[in-house]
Design a protein around this motif. Sequence first.
Motif, mmCIF file in Angstrom:
data_model
loop_
_atom_site.group_PDB
_atom_site.id
_atom_site.type_symbol
_atom_site.label_atom_id
_atom_site.label_comp_id
_atom_site.label_asym_id
_atom_site.label_seq_id
_atom_site.Cartn_x
_atom_site.Cartn_y
_atom_site.Cartn_z
ATOM 1 N N LEU A 39 0.827 -1.209 0.000
ATOM 2 C CA LEU A 39 0.000 0.000 0.000
ATOM 3 C C LEU A 39 0.862 1.260 0.000
ATOM 4 N N VAL A 40 1.972 1.218 0.735
ATOM 5 C CA VAL A 40 2.867 2.382 0.778
ATOM 6 C C VAL A 40 3.587 2.542 -0.562
ATOM 7 N N PHE A 41 4.095 1.444 -1.097
ATOM 8 C CA PHE A 41 4.822 1.527 -2.368
ATOM 9 C C PHE A 41 3.932 1.993 -3.517
ATOM 10 N N LEU A 42 2.646 1.615 -3.452
ATOM 11 C CA LEU A 42 1.700 2.025 -4.494
ATOM 12 C C LEU A 42 1.134 3.414 -4.241
ATOM 13 N N ASP A 43 1.610 4.055 -3.153
ATOM 14 C CA ASP A 43 1.153 5.393 -2.784
ATOM 15 C C ASP A 43 -0.368 5.442 -2.597
ATOM 16 N N LYS B 209 16.249 7.302 5.582
ATOM 17 C CA LYS B 209 16.983 6.931 4.372
ATOM 18 C C LYS B 209 16.091 6.314 3.288
ATOM 19 N N ILE B 210 15.193 5.382 3.670
ATOM 20 C CA ILE B 210 14.460 4.619 2.649
ATOM 21 C C ILE B 210 12.941 4.678 2.809
ATOM 22 N N GLY B 211 12.424 5.204 3.918
ATOM 23 C CA GLY B 211 10.991 5.407 4.046
ATOM 24 C C GLY B 211 10.225 4.255 4.684
ATOM 25 N N GLU B 212 8.945 4.514 4.930
ATOM 26 C CA GLU B 212 8.105 3.566 5.659
ATOM 27 C C GLU B 212 7.906 2.239 4.930
ATOM 28 N N GLY B 213 7.754 2.281 3.603
ATOM 29 C CA GLY B 213 7.477 1.062 2.851
ATOM 30 C C GLY B 213 8.528 -0.006 3.046
ATOM 31 N N TRP B 214 9.808 0.386 3.008
ATOM 32 C CA TRP B 214 10.881 -0.576 3.203
ATOM 33 C C TRP B 214 10.952 -1.059 4.655
ATOM 34 N N CYS B 215 10.539 -0.220 5.592
ATOM 35 C CA CYS B 215 10.465 -0.660 6.998
ATOM 36 C C CYS B 215 9.469 -1.806 7.142
ATOM 37 N N PHE B 216 8.316 -1.677 6.495
ATOM 38 C CA PHE B 216 7.312 -2.738 6.554
ATOM 39 C C PHE B 216 7.796 -3.991 5.814
#
Length: 419
Positions: free
Chosen positions: A98-102, A169-176
């Motif tokens: 969901l984050v990567f797809l904005d 550095k890389i944002g929430e999407g990569w954290c998930f």
Amino acid sequence: MKFKKVFRIFSHRNYRLYFSGQIISFIGMWIQFVAMSWLTYNLTDSAFMLGFVGFLSRLPTFILSPFAGVFVDHWNKYRLLMVTQVVSLLLSVILALLVFLDSIQVWHILALGIVGGIVGAFDMPTRQAFIVDIIPKREDLSDAIVANSLLGNLSRLVGPSLAGLLLAKIGEGWCFTINAIAFLPPIICLILMDIPNKRAKRRQAKHWKEFKDGFFYAINSTSILTLLLLLALVSLMGMPYQVLMPAFAKDILGGDADTLGFLTASVSIGGIAGALYLASRTSTRGLERVVAASTCIFGIGLIIFSVSTSFWLSLFTLVFTGFGMMTQMTACNTILQVLCDDDKRGRVMSFYTMAFMGTIPFGNLLAGCMAKAFGSEWAVFVGGISCIVGVIFFILKIPAIRKEGHKIQVQRAIQVPDM
């Protein structure tokens, strides 16, 4: 300081596998927790929404945990734990996509939080009861509980610090995404475990009757009931300071995601110190005094943190806050695990989950409302005062707790807290 006793728990192969897998998973979960809090606050810019998201994600734990305990006592714990790990992995994947797809919206976070709460309602009591299946010696049980506390705090120390760096550095999407990947090691470790009843079928049970038996067993025990009530109060009024941490980091201390990571890591340093203190103890004697003292330290720490506007003072204070929080939780857990009967362990630990984790959603909601009306500082300050009041009532109950402890000691041939 004698730490050799607690570390002998790692001589058990199954526990080494459990610890190795879970510490990676816990680090991933802390990364996701911090990232989700930061994402929620950035989407809404509302301390109330931080509390509301926390409320909905924990609400299923409060509702379902007592009933989940019945299932834990009669279902195959190994299989149940495997299911909770796989489902949690899938939830993290969905969140990352969901984050990567904005496409991420607050209602997505709320919905996934609710589903995650349902999984957690079964996962936590299962973990607690599963320890007995992988520890062949009953006398090593208290050491395993302390080691679990060390596991939780090591992951709390590493996870939020990494989260602060990763968010920047890389944002929430990569954290998930990292959290999803982190669920693979515990799944692999579970598969590698040598457990005799891996394929054991669940036992039939009259679930409502089993629930009532467990409920009356808990409320008729002075020790169990008093500990559960204190845990519930501390979780309701004190623990919600964690969901308000982004507001303190950003608005009160004027920091960013790194600041949030440092604050949470300070709590973990204190928690590790608490675990090492408990590891240095040679017996469970006097744990009721440890519960009282650690709860008092936690309450005082919250009060000082609530009035601090200094980054360094806040860091220093949160070390003591973390020490008090984790020492109290672990000491209560140890007493409950040792006192309760084996056939009711799942139900007692489900009530522990309900008291420790299940009341947090209401505390989160209450803290969010107080933060919106009076400010985050007042919400945390009131929580600290409430913990101090709870300690006073707990101390008044200590003589009755000790009396019951002696009675159980006479009735059993195992070591119990000398209270």
